[in-house]
Scaffold this motif. Structure first.
Motif, PDB file in Angstrom:
ATOM      1  N   VAL A 266     -22.568  -3.383  80.772  1.00  0.00           N
ATOM      2  CA  VAL A 266     -22.914  -4.298  81.859  1.00  0.00           C
ATOM      3  C   VAL A 266     -24.390  -4.650  81.764  1.00  0.00           C
ATOM      4  O   VAL A 266     -25.235  -3.778  81.537  1.00  0.00           O
ATOM      5  CB  VAL A 266     -22.618  -3.654  83.234  1.00  0.00           C
ATOM      6  CG1 VAL A 266     -22.922  -4.638  84.359  1.00  0.00           C
ATOM      7  CG2 VAL A 266     -21.185  -3.167  83.305  1.00  0.00           C
ATOM      8  N   THR A 267     -24.699  -5.938  81.966  1.00  0.00           N
ATOM      9  CA  THR A 267     -26.081  -6.406  82.004  1.00  0.00           C
ATOM     10  C   THR A 267     -26.328  -7.135  83.315  1.00  0.00           C
ATOM     11  O   THR A 267     -25.547  -8.013  83.698  1.00  0.00           O
ATOM     12  CB  THR A 267     -26.382  -7.354  80.825  1.00  0.00           C
ATOM     13  OG1 THR A 267     -26.241  -6.640  79.594  1.00  0.00           O
ATOM     14  CG2 THR A 267     -27.802  -7.901  80.930  1.00  0.00           C
ATOM     15  N   LEU A 268     -27.385  -6.762  84.000  1.00  0.00           N
ATOM     16  CA  LEU A 268     -27.781  -7.408  85.251  1.00  0.00           C
ATOM     17  C   LEU A 268     -29.063  -8.197  85.004  1.00  0.00           C
ATOM     18  O   LEU A 268     -30.094  -7.627  84.628  1.00  0.00           O
ATOM     19  CB  LEU A 268     -28.005  -6.363  86.347  1.00  0.00           C
ATOM     20  CG  LEU A 268     -28.538  -6.862  87.693  1.00  0.00           C
ATOM     21  CD1 LEU A 268     -27.567  -7.859  88.322  1.00  0.00           C
ATOM     22  CD2 LEU A 268     -28.775  -5.691  88.648  1.00  0.00           C
ATOM     23  N   ILE A 269     -29.000  -9.517  85.198  1.00  0.00           N
ATOM     24  CA  ILE A 269     -30.143 -10.399  84.953  1.00  0.00           C
ATOM     25  C   ILE A 269     -30.729 -10.848  86.290  1.00  0.00           C
ATOM     26  O   ILE A 269     -30.008 -11.360  87.149  1.00  0.00           O
ATOM     27  CB  ILE A 269     -29.726 -11.623  84.124  1.00  0.00           C
ATOM     28  CG1 ILE A 269     -29.149 -11.186  82.771  1.00  0.00           C
ATOM     29  CG2 ILE A 269     -30.905 -12.565  83.913  1.00  0.00           C
ATOM     30  CD1 ILE A 269     -28.618 -12.330  81.935  1.00  0.00           C
ATOM     31  N   GLU A 270     -32.026 -10.655  86.456  1.00  0.00           N
ATOM     32  CA  GLU A 270     -32.722 -11.050  87.677  1.00  0.00           C
ATOM     33  C   GLU A 270     -34.096 -11.581  87.316  1.00  0.00           C
ATOM     34  O   GLU A 270     -34.811 -10.999  86.484  1.00  0.00           O
ATOM     35  CB  GLU A 270     -32.848  -9.852  88.625  1.00  0.00           C
ATOM     36  CG  GLU A 270     -33.763 -10.055  89.817  1.00  0.00           C
ATOM     37  CD  GLU A 270     -33.394 -11.238  90.689  1.00  0.00           C
ATOM     38  OE1 GLU A 270     -34.304 -11.989  91.082  1.00  0.00           O
ATOM     39  OE2 GLU A 270     -32.189 -11.401  90.970  1.00  0.00           O
ATOM     40  N   ALA A 271     -34.484 -12.692  87.940  1.00  0.00           N
ATOM     41  CA  ALA A 271     -35.768 -13.312  87.630  1.00  0.00           C
ATOM     42  C   ALA A 271     -36.941 -12.488  88.147  1.00  0.00           C
ATOM     43  O   ALA A 271     -38.023 -12.491  87.549  1.00  0.00           O
ATOM     44  CB  ALA A 271     -35.818 -14.721  88.211  1.00  0.00           C
ATOM     45  N   ASN A 272     -36.744 -11.778  89.261  1.00  0.00           N
ATOM     46  CA  ASN A 272     -37.810 -10.970  89.858  1.00  0.00           C
ATOM     47  C   ASN A 272     -37.347  -9.523  89.962  1.00  0.00           C
ATOM     48  O   ASN A 272     -36.660  -9.033  89.085  1.00  0.00           O
ATOM     49  CB  ASN A 272     -38.188 -11.542  91.224  1.00  0.00           C
ATOM     50  CG  ASN A 272     -38.656 -12.987  91.136  1.00  0.00           C
ATOM     51  OD1 ASN A 272     -39.613 -13.287  90.437  1.00  0.00           O
ATOM     52  ND2 ASN A 272     -37.977 -13.883  91.839  1.00  0.00           N
ATOM     53  N   ASP A 273     -37.720  -8.841  91.033  1.00  0.00           N
ATOM     54  CA  ASP A 273     -37.265  -7.465  91.249  1.00  0.00           C
ATOM     55  C   ASP A 273     -35.896  -7.467  91.908  1.00  0.00           C
ATOM     56  O   ASP A 273     -35.596  -8.318  92.756  1.00  0.00           O
ATOM     57  CB  ASP A 273     -38.264  -6.715  92.139  1.00  0.00           C
ATOM     58  CG  ASP A 273     -39.614  -6.543  91.481  1.00  0.00           C
ATOM     59  OD1 ASP A 273     -39.640  -6.351  90.252  1.00  0.00           O
ATOM     60  OD2 ASP A 273     -40.643  -6.615  92.188  1.00  0.00           O
ATOM     61  N   ILE A 274     -35.075  -6.497  91.542  1.00  0.00           N
ATOM     62  CA  ILE A 274     -33.787  -6.370  92.209  1.00  0.00           C
ATOM     63  C   ILE A 274     -34.000  -5.886  93.640  1.00  0.00           C
ATOM     64  O   ILE A 274     -34.981  -5.190  93.941  1.00  0.00           O
ATOM     65  CB  ILE A 274     -32.842  -5.404  91.452  1.00  0.00           C
ATOM     66  CG1 ILE A 274     -33.392  -3.986  91.459  1.00  0.00           C
ATOM     67  CG2 ILE A 274     -32.600  -5.896  90.029  1.00  0.00           C
ATOM     68  CD1 ILE A 274     -32.407  -2.944  90.938  1.00  0.00           C
ATOM     69  N   LEU A 275     -33.103  -6.271  94.534  1.00  0.00           N
ATOM     70  CA  LEU A 275     -33.144  -5.851  95.932  1.00  0.00           C
ATOM     71  C   LEU A 275     -34.539  -6.061  96.529  1.00  0.00           C
ATOM     72  O   LEU A 275     -35.140  -5.156  97.102  1.00  0.00           O
ATOM     73  CB  LEU A 275     -32.721  -4.380  96.069  1.00  0.00           C
ATOM     74  CG  LEU A 275     -31.316  -4.039  95.576  1.00  0.00           C
ATOM     75  CD1 LEU A 275     -31.080  -2.539  95.628  1.00  0.00           C
ATOM     76  CD2 LEU A 275     -30.246  -4.753  96.386  1.00  0.00           C
ATOM     77  N   SER A 276     -35.029  -7.289  96.403  1.00  0.00           N
ATOM     78  CA  SER A 276     -36.410  -7.579  96.792  1.00  0.00           C
ATOM     79  C   SER A 276     -36.689  -7.350  98.266  1.00  0.00           C
ATOM     80  O   SER A 276     -37.843  -7.139  98.651  1.00  0.00           O
ATOM     81  CB  SER A 276     -36.752  -9.022  96.427  1.00  0.00           C
ATOM     82  OG  SER A 276     -35.852  -9.931  97.052  1.00  0.00           O
ATOM     83  N   SER A 277     -35.661  -7.382  99.122  1.00  0.00           N
ATOM     84  CA  SER A 277     -35.885  -7.187 100.553  1.00  0.00           C
ATOM     85  C   SER A 277     -35.912  -5.715 100.956  1.00  0.00           C
ATOM     86  O   SER A 277     -36.216  -5.399 102.106  1.00  0.00           O
ATOM     87  CB  SER A 277     -34.788  -7.912 101.355  1.00  0.00           C
ATOM     88  OG  SER A 277     -33.515  -7.370 101.068  1.00  0.00           O
ATOM     89  N   PHE A 278     -35.620  -4.807 100.017  1.00  0.00           N
ATOM     90  CA  PHE A 278     -35.575  -3.379 100.324  1.00  0.00           C
ATOM     91  C   PHE A 278     -36.948  -2.740 100.126  1.00  0.00           C
ATOM     92  O   PHE A 278     -37.844  -3.313  99.506  1.00  0.00           O
ATOM     93  CB  PHE A 278     -34.544  -2.680  99.435  1.00  0.00           C
ATOM     94  CG  PHE A 278     -33.121  -2.841  99.886  1.00  0.00           C
ATOM     95  CD1 PHE A 278     -32.398  -1.763 100.368  1.00  0.00           C
ATOM     96  CD2 PHE A 278     -32.488  -4.075  99.827  1.00  0.00           C
ATOM     97  CE1 PHE A 278     -31.084  -1.901 100.780  1.00  0.00           C
ATOM     98  CE2 PHE A 278     -31.178  -4.231 100.225  1.00  0.00           C
ATOM     99  CZ  PHE A 278     -30.478  -3.145 100.712  1.00  0.00           C
ATOM    100  N   ASP A 279     -37.073  -1.533 100.641  1.00  0.00           N
ATOM    101  CA  ASP A 279     -38.278  -0.738 100.481  1.00  0.00           C
ATOM    102  C   ASP A 279     -38.547  -0.488  98.993  1.00  0.00           C
ATOM    103  O   ASP A 279     -37.625  -0.319  98.196  1.00  0.00           O
ATOM    104  CB  ASP A 279     -38.100   0.591 101.221  1.00  0.00           C
ATOM    105  CG  ASP A 279     -39.305   1.488 101.100  1.00  0.00           C
ATOM    106  OD1 ASP A 279     -40.308   1.218 101.768  1.00  0.00           O
ATOM    107  OD2 ASP A 279     -39.237   2.453 100.311  1.00  0.00           O
TER     108      ASP A 279
END
Length: 495
Positions: A266-279
Motif C-alpha cells: 500500500v502507498t499513501l500519497i499526500e502533498a503535505n502532512d497526513i492528518l494535518s488537523s490533528f495534534d
C-alpha cells in the motif's frame, strides 16, 4: 394469521377515507407513475407532482439530500406540524466513519446503511410525507417549487422523467462531491470512497486483482502492479482506509494468498502532512504506525492519472492496480449552477440561522452550505459532526416556527428565531490499523486539550462510533460483524 390480515387489508374496499388521505391524489402523481411503467416509450413524460399545500393541510418541508445533515433534520422534525418530503438519489443514509471497514470485509455493507424510512417513519406511513428517488435539477424560489428528475440507474427499460414539488420550507442538504482539482484521469480511473457502491467497487477490484495475480502466466512486474494499492489523500478517510487495508493484508491476505503475499503493498500519497488537523504528536505516531504496518508514505502532488499508473509532479511514475482518491470535497455541479449567493469556496451562502437570505423559506445545511462573508464567520469544515449539529438545530428551529404558525410559505417573517447556530468542535478520531487509533479532543488546532494514541484510543474510537450508529438494528449488526471478524477473520469472497 398475519398474512391473511394483510391480504384482507389490501383487498377490502375503504369506505371511510379521511380528508388527509386525499392529499396525494392519483391525478397528481401516482397514475402518472403507473402510466409511465405500463406504456413504455409511448408514455407522455409527466411534469406534475405535488402542488401547493392548502390551509387545511399541514405545511410541507422538502429536504434535498439524505446525508448526515438531511437525515438528522428529518429525524428531529415534528411530523404533527409538518409533512416531510425527501428527494435523494439514494434511499438510505451512509454512516461514513465506518465505510472504509466495509471495503475489506471487516463490516458488511448493510451495517453502515440506514434506510430513510427508519430514520423518519412518517415517510413510510403518513399520507402527506414521501421519499422520491430523484435528483433535483432546479429551484424556482419565486414560486416555491423544485424541479426534479427520477433516478433509474441507466436501465434500458426506464427513461427518467421530470416532476415538480411545491414546498413551504425547503432545506438544501445535498452535500458535496469529491475534489479532483482538475487533474486529468481522476474521474475515469480512480475510485472515491463516499458511498456504499464506492466501497463495493473497491472491494470487488481488490479481490479481482488478488485472484488475477495468482493465475499462471502473469509476470512478476504485472503482479506488483496489480497488487499495488495507492491511496491519494492523507486526511482521516485516506489514513483509515490505508490502516484497514494494511490489516487486511497482514492478517488475511498473507494467510490465504501465500503465493502473492510478497507482492501486495500500500502507498499513501499526500502533498503535505497526513492528518494535518490533528495534534503534531498524533501525526508523528500515525506516520510511525502506518510505516510499521507496511504502508509506504510518499509526499508528492499528482499531475496526471492514467489507466495503469499515476504521474507525480516531479515526473515519477507510480504503477497501481487499485487507486482510491480521498482528497477532500467541494461544491457539486448542482450547487455551483444554482442562482443563489455563494459563500467563499462556492457553497450556498447562509446567515447565522442557516437561512438563504435571498430566497424566502429556503435553508441550507451540511457540506453544501457556508456562511456568507457578511456574517463575519468562517466556513465550517466538511465534517459529519458539523452537518449533524446543523440538522439538529434547524429541526428545532423549524418546529419552533411551525408551532408559532409560520410553517406555510411566505409566513412567519415576524417570528422571533432565537439564538443563532453555534458550532462547538467535539474532537477528531481516526484509526490507523493494528488495534491502534488517534483521539484528539481539542476544539481547534491551536487550542490545548486531551490527545490520546494507541490501543485505548482504538477502544474509544470503536465505542464512540458504535453509539453513534443511527439505529439499534445497525448497532447490533456492527457489533456482530466486529466479533465475527475477530474470531474468524475477514471474508474474502468476491460476490
Amino acid at each position: 394469521m398475519s398474512w391473511f390480515r394483510n391480504l384482507t387489508r389490501f383487498t377490502t374496499p375503504v369506505k371511510n377515507r379521511t380528508a388527509s388521505t386525499a392529499k396525494f391524489t392519483p391525478t397528481l402523481f401516482s397514475l402518472q407513475h403507473l402510466h409511465h411503467f405500463t406504456t413504455g416509450d409511448a408514455a407522455v413524460q409527466p411534469t406534475s407532482g405535488l402542488g401547493p399545500t392548502k390551509k387545511t393541510d399541514k405545511p410541507r418541508v422538502v429536504v434535498l439530500g439524505s446525508g448526515w445533515a438531511g437525515c438528522r433534520l428529518m429525524k428531529g422534525i415534528d411530523t404533527s406540524i409538518y409533512d416531510v418530503v425527501c428527494v435523494s438519489p439514494r434511499n438510505h443514509m451512509v454512516f461514513t466513519p465506518l465505510l472504509a471497514s466495509t471495503c475489506v470485509g471487516t463490516l458488511e455493507f448493510r451495517s453502515v446503511a440506514e434506510p430513510i424510512g427508519r430514520i423518519q417513519p412518517a415517510i413510510s406511513s403518513e399520507p402527506g410525507s414521501f421519499f422520491f428517488l430523484a435528483n433535483c435539477k432546479g429551484l424556482d424560489a419565486k414560486n416555491h417549487e423544485v424541479h426534479c428528475q427520477t433516478v433509474t440507474d441507466g436501465l434500458q427499460s426506464l427513461k427518467p422523467w421530470d416532476f415538480k414539488l411545491s414546498y413551504d420550507k425547503l432545506v438544501l442538504a445535498s452535500g458535496a462531491e469529491a475534489s479532483t482539482f482538475g487533474i486529468n484521469g481522476v474521474k475515469e480511473h480512480a475510485i472515491f470512497l463516499r458511498e456504499v457502491h464506492h466501497a463495493q467497487e473497491i472491494r470487488r477490484k481488490l479481490l479481482l486483482n488478488l485472484m488475477l495475480s495468482d493465475v499462471p502466466g502473469v509476470t512478476d512486474e504485472e503482479k506488483r502492479r496489480l497488487l499495488h494499492c495507492v491511496v491519494v489523500g492523507g486526511g482521516p478517510t485516506g489514513v483509515e482506509f490505508s490502516g484497514e487495508l494494511s490489516d487486511f493484508i497482514m492478517k488475511d491476505v498473507r494467510q490465504r494468498y501465500s503465493h502473492v503475499k510478497d507482492y501486495i503493498h500500500v502507498t499513501l500519497i499526500e502533498a503535505n502532512d497526513i492528518l494535518s488537523s490533528f495534534d503534531d504528536r498524533l501525526r508523528v505516531y500515525a506516520t510511525k504506525q502506518l510505516t510499521k504496518s507496511g504502508v509506504r508514505l510518499v509526499r508528492g502532488t499528482v499531475k496526471e492519472v492514467q489507466s495503469k499508473k499515476i504521474v507525480l509532479s516531479d515526473g515519477t511514475d507510480v504503477p497501481y492496480g487499485l487507486l482510491v482518491w480521498s482528497t477532500g470535497v467541494g461544491p457539486s455541479s448542482f450547487i455551483r449552477d444554482m442562482d443563489l449567493p455563494k459563500a467563499p469556496g462556492g457553497r450556498v451562502g447562509i446567515d447565522e440561522w442557516l437561512r438563504v437570505p435571498s430566497a424566502p423559506d429556503v435553508f441550507a445545511i451540511g457540506d453544501c452550505s457556508g456562511y456568507l462573508e457578511s456574517t463575519g464567520k468562517a466556513t465550517l469544515p466538511a465534517l459529519a459532526q458539523v452537518a449533524e449539529r446543523e440538522g439538529k438545530y434547524l429541526a428545532e428551529l423549524l418546529n419552533k416556527i411551525g408551532k408559532a404558525g409560520g410553517g406555510f410559505a411566505n409566513s412567519g417573517g415576524d417570528i422571533e428565531l432565537g439564538a443563532p447556530f453555534v458550532y462547538k468542535h467535539l474532537g477528531s478520531m481516526a484509526t490507523v490499523g493494528s488495534y491502534k487509533a488517534l483521539v484528539d479532543l481539542r476544539q481547534s488546532k491551536e487550542a490545548k486539550g486531551l490527545s490520546l494514541a494507541g490501543f485505548p484510543s482504538w477502544f474509544i474510537w470503536r465505542s464512540a462510533y458504535l453509539t453513534r450508529v443511527v439505529s439499534w438494528r445497525n448497532r447490533f449488526y456492527v457489533a456482530i460483524n466486529w466479533l465475527t471478524t475477530f474470531v474468524f477473520g475477514r471474508d474474502i469472497s468476491r460476490i
